[in-house]
Design a protein around this motif. Structure first.
Motif, PDB file in Angstrom:
ATOM      1  N   GLU A  73       0.833  -1.204   0.000  1.00 54.06           N
ATOM      2  CA  GLU A  73       0.000   0.000   0.000  1.00 54.06           C
ATOM      3  C   GLU A  73       0.870   1.257   0.000  1.00 54.06           C
ATOM      4  N   GLN A  74       1.988   1.210   0.695  1.00 56.78           N
ATOM      5  CA  GLN A  74       2.909   2.348   0.682  1.00 56.78           C
ATOM      6  C   GLN A  74       3.451   2.590  -0.722  1.00 56.78           C
ATOM      7  N   ASP A  75       3.781   1.503  -1.432  1.00 58.25           N
ATOM      8  CA  ASP A  75       4.306   1.644  -2.789  1.00 58.25           C
ATOM      9  C   ASP A  75       3.288   2.292  -3.723  1.00 58.25           C
ATOM     10  N   VAL A  76       2.021   1.918  -3.547  1.00 57.57           N
ATOM     11  CA  VAL A  76       0.970   2.531  -4.363  1.00 57.57           C
ATOM     12  C   VAL A  76       0.902   4.033  -4.086  1.00 57.57           C
ATOM     13  N   LEU A  77       1.001   4.403  -2.821  1.00 65.74           N
ATOM     14  CA  LEU A  77       0.937   5.808  -2.441  1.00 65.74           C
ATOM     15  C   LEU A  77       2.143   6.572  -2.996  1.00 65.74           C
ATOM     16  N   LEU A  78       3.321   5.985  -2.904  1.00 63.54           N
ATOM     17  CA  LEU A  78       4.522   6.629  -3.431  1.00 63.54           C
ATOM     18  C   LEU A  78       4.414   6.849  -4.936  1.00 63.54           C
ATOM     19  N   VAL A  87      13.687   6.269   1.726  1.00 67.24           N
ATOM     20  CA  VAL A  87      14.945   6.144   2.465  1.00 67.24           C
ATOM     21  C   VAL A  87      14.767   5.134   3.589  1.00 67.24           C
ATOM     22  N   TYR A  88      13.633   5.213   4.268  1.00 69.67           N
ATOM     23  CA  TYR A  88      13.260   4.261   5.311  1.00 69.67           C
ATOM     24  C   TYR A  88      11.807   3.838   5.089  1.00 69.67           C
ATOM     25  N   ARG A  89      11.506   2.614   5.501  1.00 72.15           N
ATOM     26  CA  ARG A  89      10.130   2.131   5.469  1.00 72.15           C
ATOM     27  C   ARG A  89       9.809   1.561   6.853  1.00 72.15           C
ATOM     28  N   TRP A  90       8.619   1.898   7.372  1.00 66.60           N
ATOM     29  CA  TRP A  90       8.222   1.438   8.711  1.00 66.60           C
ATOM     30  C   TRP A  90       6.921   0.643   8.619  1.00 66.60           C
ATOM     31  N   THR A  91       6.916  -0.528   9.255  1.00 69.03           N
ATOM     32  CA  THR A  91       5.711  -1.365   9.196  1.00 69.03           C
ATOM     33  C   THR A  91       5.348  -1.983  10.539  1.00 69.03           C
ATOM     34  N   THR A  92       6.147  -1.780  11.591  1.00 70.20           N
ATOM     35  CA  THR A  92       5.888  -2.441  12.876  1.00 70.20           C
ATOM     36  C   THR A  92       5.326  -1.462  13.900  1.00 70.20           C
ATOM     37  N   ALA A  93       6.144  -0.557  14.381  1.00 72.91           N
ATOM     38  CA  ALA A  93       5.644   0.447  15.323  1.00 72.91           C
ATOM     39  C   ALA A  93       4.785   1.480  14.617  1.00 72.91           C
ATOM     40  N   LEU A  94       5.017   1.641  13.337  1.00 66.94           N
ATOM     41  CA  LEU A  94       4.343   2.679  12.567  1.00 66.94           C
ATOM     42  C   LEU A  94       4.146   2.169  11.149  1.00 66.94           C
ATOM     43  N   ASN A  95       3.159   2.675  10.493  1.00 68.56           N
ATOM     44  CA  ASN A  95       2.944   2.406   9.071  1.00 68.56           C
ATOM     45  C   ASN A  95       3.276   3.682   8.322  1.00 68.56           C
ATOM     46  N   PHE A  97       6.756   5.919   5.960  1.00 69.18           N
ATOM     47  CA  PHE A  97       8.053   5.896   5.299  1.00 69.18           C
ATOM     48  C   PHE A  97       8.657   7.287   5.337  1.00 69.18           C
ATOM     49  N   ALA A  98       9.956   7.336   5.085  1.00 68.78           N
ATOM     50  CA  ALA A  98      10.667   8.602   4.917  1.00 68.78           C
ATOM     51  C   ALA A  98      11.228   8.623   3.510  1.00 68.78           C
ATOM     52  N   THR A  99      10.978   9.706   2.788  1.00 71.96           N
ATOM     53  CA  THR A  99      11.444   9.780   1.403  1.00 71.96           C
ATOM     54  C   THR A  99      11.679  11.227   1.005  1.00 71.96           C
ATOM     55  N   GLN A 100      12.430  11.415  -0.069  1.00 67.79           N
ATOM     56  CA  GLN A 100      12.692  12.749  -0.591  1.00 67.79           C
ATOM     57  C   GLN A 100      11.483  13.210  -1.410  1.00 67.79           C
ATOM     58  N   LEU A 101      10.952  14.388  -1.060  1.00 65.28           N
ATOM     59  CA  LEU A 101       9.775  14.920  -1.740  1.00 65.28           C
ATOM     60  C   LEU A 101       9.947  16.411  -2.004  1.00 65.28           C
ATOM     61  N   THR A 102       9.310  16.875  -3.046  1.00 61.54           N
ATOM     62  CA  THR A 102       9.153  18.315  -3.209  1.00 61.54           C
ATOM     63  C   THR A 102       8.022  18.771  -2.286  1.00 61.54           C
ATOM     64  N   VAL A 103       7.915  20.066  -2.086  1.00 58.99           N
ATOM     65  CA  VAL A 103       6.829  20.590  -1.260  1.00 58.99           C
ATOM     66  C   VAL A 103       5.480  20.215  -1.859  1.00 58.99           C
TER      67      VAL A 103
END
Length: 720
Positions: A73-78, A87-95, A97-103
């Protein structure tokens, strides 16, 4: 077309319209947030990317199948915003991710219904107070502290910090560690000067995360591995769970050391880094969240976060909720900036720890035929009888009177100061540097004198030292001017010179918030801990709510080891309700329940269980803070709050109640008494009446006392 299809189409159309309307506003908002992290020229360039943290509405999960679904689902959103791989993906404590984005990309994600929070990465400071000439470094002598030889067996304490120095004997594999952890699933990463075999039965896990902070931003002396080079993480880990009975030699003091829970294991998660400019040191929120997610997946029992932070429910706090929901007792530092910020980590699922200025060990200056004056010392042996002289009377040639009186480096003449106790004035340089100056001039002791009003401190000095406050100092100076050939003896006294008190710099709770913070306080000044040998020492003192949080993490490990069947909410309750108030009029927004009491924390008598979904209901707005079954109460106006308690002892218990400390209101507890069988639960209510209209904050405690002497304290804060 069916009716269901029509409704779906209309709903999708409304969502697209709402998204189109929101995106311009969100772009402006996120651009303003990013301005603090970039230059204005870059912020105006819509093609510039920054690291953003994106949290999805659906929570994380410990189940591998669910994690795979979340990642898809994260990949679809990205892909929906043409974002790069995270850069990071979180699926246990949190659902998330951290990634480079424009504003603009960040704004589009913010408008998506599956996203709950988008925020730029930020650098948070560690919660240790800076070492300065005026910083207080005082506590009960380490010779008397942390002598517990056992406790914490089978428990893993996760420490998210600046790493760890594995060569310290406090992290050695010893036979005294006791039973093995039952649920820990972590491992040992590799890195610079770090191999997997560095971990052992004591240091059971070690990981490191730097992609948020940036490899190009770290200091050249840093180690791209779990290894600690600055000392903060090593100090925290050693205080919480360092081995017992470790020999210490630091300047003129020697003794033994042990962490609060010496049999507990340690898992280190390095997410805090030093930069070329110390002002840029800190912890990237992306790295912190990744460490929290990893510690949750590794299934630590206690998680320590001695990092300052915002007073809002940001991505870090949401990740800590996931850790709590996975039965981890989360302990965090309140922060050290009482003048500008409320307590960090305001979430009710975090045990937030404030600062207590510890008791100071007493020492005496005994002048032969003259006054006997008491101050602060950390020395464990007497100086012996020796001539005592003002520093200005043993000044080096060419040294100014001011420099000599303050015992600045090179200001004393060894031919005059040899074998002498030198009297130095406070100010101008660090206190411990003064004793080094006396030692280099072959002196045998130092009396440090305040020239104005101020506190005294029992620092680690290079030779026996007694620190006198200004009034006592004036008596000594007056005597020595009349008796320049006087002799004196410096000796420690086996008692404190001053009782513990709340540290004025410890961040207080927010009266406009929904819950009481901090939850409790612990000693936070001059706490002894191990440090990496690269720092030039093996032991050092540190000050700040980071030191306090480390001690409470150790207490949590003691409770978890004693009660393996207790969930994290019961551990949290036990730590808070057994705390002891500091001062005559305790205010919960300054100290929570009071001072942490390790000796009785595992025997709380009553506990305040919190339902598994209660904290998340609070986060999303479905439950008010006042309705959470926490062992504290923040009451607005004339209201009645209810709490549910459970007898967690093995015996039937009778309790009576009383309300203490309130000045402007009448506080009634119903029922006034109760009897509970082991495991039995009941509710009680707290009703507030009093004057109407605006009044100052009122605070006190509801105290339940059993016939067997068990005391359960609940801090209550009344606000308008």
């Amino acid at each position: 077309m069916t009716l269901g299809t029509t409704r779906t189409t209309r709903t999708a159309s409304r969502r697209r319209a709402l998204r189109a309307a929101l995106v311009p506003l969100l772009v402006a908002t996120l651009a303003a947030s990013t301005m603090a992290l970039t230059s204005s020229a870059d912020a105006d360039d819509t093609s510039v990317t920054e690291l953003y943290l994106v949290t999805l509405t659906e929570p994380g999960s410990a189940a591998p199948e669910a994690q795979a679904t979340l990642a898809a689902e994260q990949d679809v959103l990205l892909s929906s915003v043409a974002a790069p791989a995270p850069v990071y993906r979180w699926t246990t404590a949190l659902n998330g991710f951290a990634t480079q984005l424009t504003v603009e990309q960040a704004a589009m994600l913010s408008a998506d219904e599956s996203v709950v929070l988008v925020e730029p990465d930020a650098i948070l400071p560690l919660a240790a107070a800076p070492r300065t000439a005026s910083s207080a470094t005082s506590m009960a002598s380490p010779a008397k502290a942390n002598r517990r030889p056992r406790g914490g067996a089978g428990v893993v304490v996760g420490v998210i910090d600046s790493g760890i120095a594995p060569e310290s004997p406090v992290f050695a594999d010893t036979p005294a560690l006791g039973r093995e952890p039952e649920r820990f699933a972590g491992g040992c990463s590799t890195g610079q000067d770090w191999t997997t075999d560095i971990c052992n039965r004591k240091l059971v896990g070690a990981r490191w995360y730097v992609d948020g902070f940036g490899v190009d931003r770290v200091r050249s002396s840093e180690s791209l591995s779990p290894r600690d080079v600055t000392g903060h993480g090593t100090q925290v880990a050693s205080v919480a769970a360092g081995n017992a009975g470790v020999s210490v030699a630091a300047d003129d003091w020697s003794g033994t050391f042990g962490g609060v829970a010496p049999q507990a294991r340690i898992a280190a998660y390095k997410a805090c880094w030093s930069a070329p400019d110390p002002a840029d040191d800190g912890c990237s929120t992306a790295d912190l969240v990744t460490a929290i997610d990893a510690a949750t997946a590794d299934r630590v029992d206690v998680l320590n976060l001695s990092v300052a932070g915002p007073t809002a429910f940001d991505t870090v706090e949401r990740a800590l909720l996931g850790a709590t929901e996975n039965d981890i007792a989360v302990i965090a530092a309140a922060g050290n900036d009482a003048r500008h910020q409320y307590a960090a980590h305001p979430a009710p699922w975090v045990t937030t720890v404030g600062a207590l200025a510890g008791s100071i060990r007493a020492g005496r200056v005994s002048v032969q035929g003259g006054p006997k004056l008491e101050g602060a010392t950390r020395a464990v042996e007497s100086s012996g009888r020796a001539r005592i002289a003002l520093a200005t009377n043993v000044a080096a040639s060419g040294a100014s009177q001011r420099a000599a009186s303050q015992c600045r480096a090179g200001s004393l003449d060894a031919s005059l100061a040899a074998g002498t106790i030198v009297v130095c004035s406070r100010g101008g340089n660090a206190r411990v540097e003064k004793s080094q100056t006396v030692q280099h001039a072959d002196g045998v002791g130092m009396v440090l004198v305040n020239r104005t009003r101020g506190t005294v401190a029992d620092d680690f000095h290079s030779l026996p030292t007694v620190h006198l406050e200004a009034r006592q100092g004036r008596v000594l100076l007056h005597w020595l001017r009349r008796h320049p050939a006087a002799e004196a003896t410096l000796r420690p006294l086996d008692r404190p010179a001053a009782p513990p008190r709340l540290a004025r710099w410890s961040a207080p709770g927010d009266p406009t918030a929904g819950t009481v913070k901090p939850d409790l306080v612990a000693t936070a000044t001059g706490v002894l801990g191990a440090v990496p040998s690269a720092t030039g020492r093996r032991w050092d003192l540190f000050t700040g709510t980071s030191a306090a949080a480390a001690q409470v993490s150790g207490v949590a490990a003691l409770v978890r080891a004693r009660h393996r069947d207790w969930t994290a909410d019961l551990v949290r309750s036990a730590i808070a309700t057994t705390a002891v108030p500091v001062g005559r009029a305790p205010n919960g927004l300054e100290q929570g329940a009071g001072r942490s009491a390790a000796k009785v924390a595992a025997r709380p008598g009553l506990a305040f269980p919190v339902g598994p979904s209660s904290f998340r209901d609070y986060l999303v707005g479905d439950r008010a803070g006042a309705a959470l079954n926490t062992p504290s109460m923040l009451i607005r106006g004339h209201h009645t709050l209810t709490r549910r308690v459970t007898n967690v002892s093995s015996r039937p218990m009778y309790y009576s109640s009383r309300a203490v400390g309130f000045t402007n209101h009448r506080v009634m507890v119903q029922p006034a008494a109760m009897t509970l069988r082991p495991g039995q639960s009941t509710t009680f209510s707290v009703d507030v009446t009093g004057p109407t209209g605006p009044h100052p904050l009122d605070a006190g405690q509801v105290v339940w006392t059993s016939a067997r002497g068990t005391t359960v304290r609940v801090p209550v804060v009344l606000v308008r």
